[in-house]
Write a protein that holds these residues in place. Sequence first.
Motif, PDB file in Angstrom:
ATOM      1  N   SER A 150       0.840  -1.200   0.000  1.00  0.00           N
ATOM      2  CA  SER A 150       0.000   0.000   0.000  1.00  0.00           C
ATOM      3  C   SER A 150       0.871   1.245   0.000  1.00  0.00           C
ATOM      4  CB  SER A 150      -0.922  -0.003   1.221  1.00  0.00           C
ATOM      5  OG  SER A 150      -0.159  -0.064   2.420  1.00  0.00           O
ATOM      6  N   LEU A 151       0.266   2.365  -0.368  1.00  0.00           N
ATOM      7  CA  LEU A 151       0.947   3.645  -0.396  1.00  0.00           C
ATOM      8  C   LEU A 151       0.484   4.465   0.795  1.00  0.00           C
ATOM      9  CD1 LEU A 151       0.618   4.241  -4.218  1.00  0.00           C
ATOM     10  CD2 LEU A 151       2.707   3.643  -2.991  1.00  0.00           C
ATOM     11  N   VAL A 152       1.423   4.934   1.581  1.00  0.00           N
ATOM     12  CA  VAL A 152       1.105   5.611   2.841  1.00  0.00           C
ATOM     13  C   VAL A 152       1.986   6.846   2.986  1.00  0.00           C
ATOM     14  CG1 VAL A 152       0.380   3.455   3.962  1.00  0.00           C
ATOM     15  CG2 VAL A 152       2.773   4.177   4.110  1.00  0.00           C
ATOM     16  N   GLY A 153       1.828   7.526   4.116  1.00  0.00           N
ATOM     17  CA  GLY A 153       2.686   8.655   4.425  1.00  0.00           C
ATOM     18  C   GLY A 153       2.049   9.996   4.080  1.00  0.00           C
ATOM     19  N   PRO A 154       2.763  11.102   4.354  1.00  0.00           N
ATOM     20  CA  PRO A 154       2.215  12.444   4.171  1.00  0.00           C
ATOM     21  C   PRO A 154       1.727  12.730   2.756  1.00  0.00           C
ATOM     22  CG  PRO A 154       4.230  12.523   5.466  1.00  0.00           C
ATOM     23  CD  PRO A 154       4.104  11.123   4.956  1.00  0.00           C
ATOM     24  N   THR A 155       2.446  12.266   1.740  1.00  0.00           N
ATOM     25  CA  THR A 155       2.023  12.521   0.361  1.00  0.00           C
ATOM     26  C   THR A 155       0.703  11.820   0.061  1.00  0.00           C
ATOM     27  OG1 THR A 155       4.319  12.769  -0.378  1.00  0.00           O
ATOM     28  CG2 THR A 155       2.669  12.302  -2.064  1.00  0.00           C
ATOM     29  N   ALA A 156       0.584  10.563   0.489  1.00  0.00           N
ATOM     30  CA  ALA A 156      -0.666   9.828   0.282  1.00  0.00           C
ATOM     31  C   ALA A 156      -1.828  10.525   0.993  1.00  0.00           C
ATOM     32  CB  ALA A 156      -0.516   8.395   0.787  1.00  0.00           C
ATOM     33  N   GLU A 157      -1.596  10.963   2.211  1.00  0.00           N
ATOM     34  CA  GLU A 157      -2.656  11.625   2.976  1.00  0.00           C
ATOM     35  C   GLU A 157      -3.048  12.951   2.330  1.00  0.00           C
ATOM     36  OE1 GLU A 157      -1.558  11.850   7.146  1.00  0.00           O
ATOM     37  OE2 GLU A 157      -0.433   9.970   6.912  1.00  0.00           O
ATOM     38  N   GLN A 158      -2.055  13.729   1.894  1.00  0.00           N
ATOM     39  CA  GLN A 158      -2.346  15.024   1.281  1.00  0.00           C
ATOM     40  C   GLN A 158      -3.132  14.842  -0.017  1.00  0.00           C
ATOM     41  OE1 GLN A 158      -1.871  18.031   2.589  1.00  0.00           O
ATOM     42  NE2 GLN A 158      -2.921  18.901   0.816  1.00  0.00           N
TER      43      GLN A 158
END
Length: 249
Positions: A150-158
């Motif tokens: 899966s893709l996670v982290g600040p960029t994914a959230e933004q």
Amino acid sequence: MVAPLPARRRAQLLEILERDGVVQLDPAADELGVSVMTVRRDIQQLDAEGVVRRVRGGAVAPVRPRAFGERAATRASAKAAIARKALPLVPDDGAAAFDASTTSGALLAMLRPQRLLVVTNSIDNAAIARARSGVRAVLIGGELEERTGSLVGPTAEQTARGFAVDRFFTSASAVDAAIGTMEVSLEEAAVKQVLSAGARASVVLADSSKLGQQALVLALAWSAVDVLVTDLDPADERLDPFRDLVEIR
């Protein structure tokens, strides 16, 4: 019937766990032709080795990050049953978000030809969506979680915050009536929280082996969940703790 040797017996218990998502003491003892006490001792040993997690009445898989392919092979029939029940909840057009779970993948694989924008943080689920006629898939980007795909982290959230969708479909590592849905990492939970916040309704897809379990971190409180879809009959008593919390299908 000759009882299997301990090593073979424990391997068979792991096969049952892989097949059913849970090892129940009495059925497992009958299937292996041994006593319930023997199965209980084997589960204790497997728990000590970290390959199962003891629960009342048997054992379940340890809650840990697992690759998409490994998860897809587990409880496949239950996931298919959940996907069939959830399919009418997918809008015919507009936009819907799907998490990186293999249960969401099973649902995406059943989509009819339709005009739908699919938003997901899963490379695998984006590929499944793109193969469906009329479906566009947007991969939200972010940091690849090597253990789950899966893709996670600040960029994914933004990126996820930029979408307003009709439905968000998500599975969970564990589903607890007192807490909500739970995940194995803060990063996984954070992306799901953002996708849920941008959706008009959130649908939890959870096979029965997840019910009554806990994982590391809260993902969605029940106040954020609109529908719970499981592989069980909606009248099943195992769903009783959830009846006052959410619509059940």
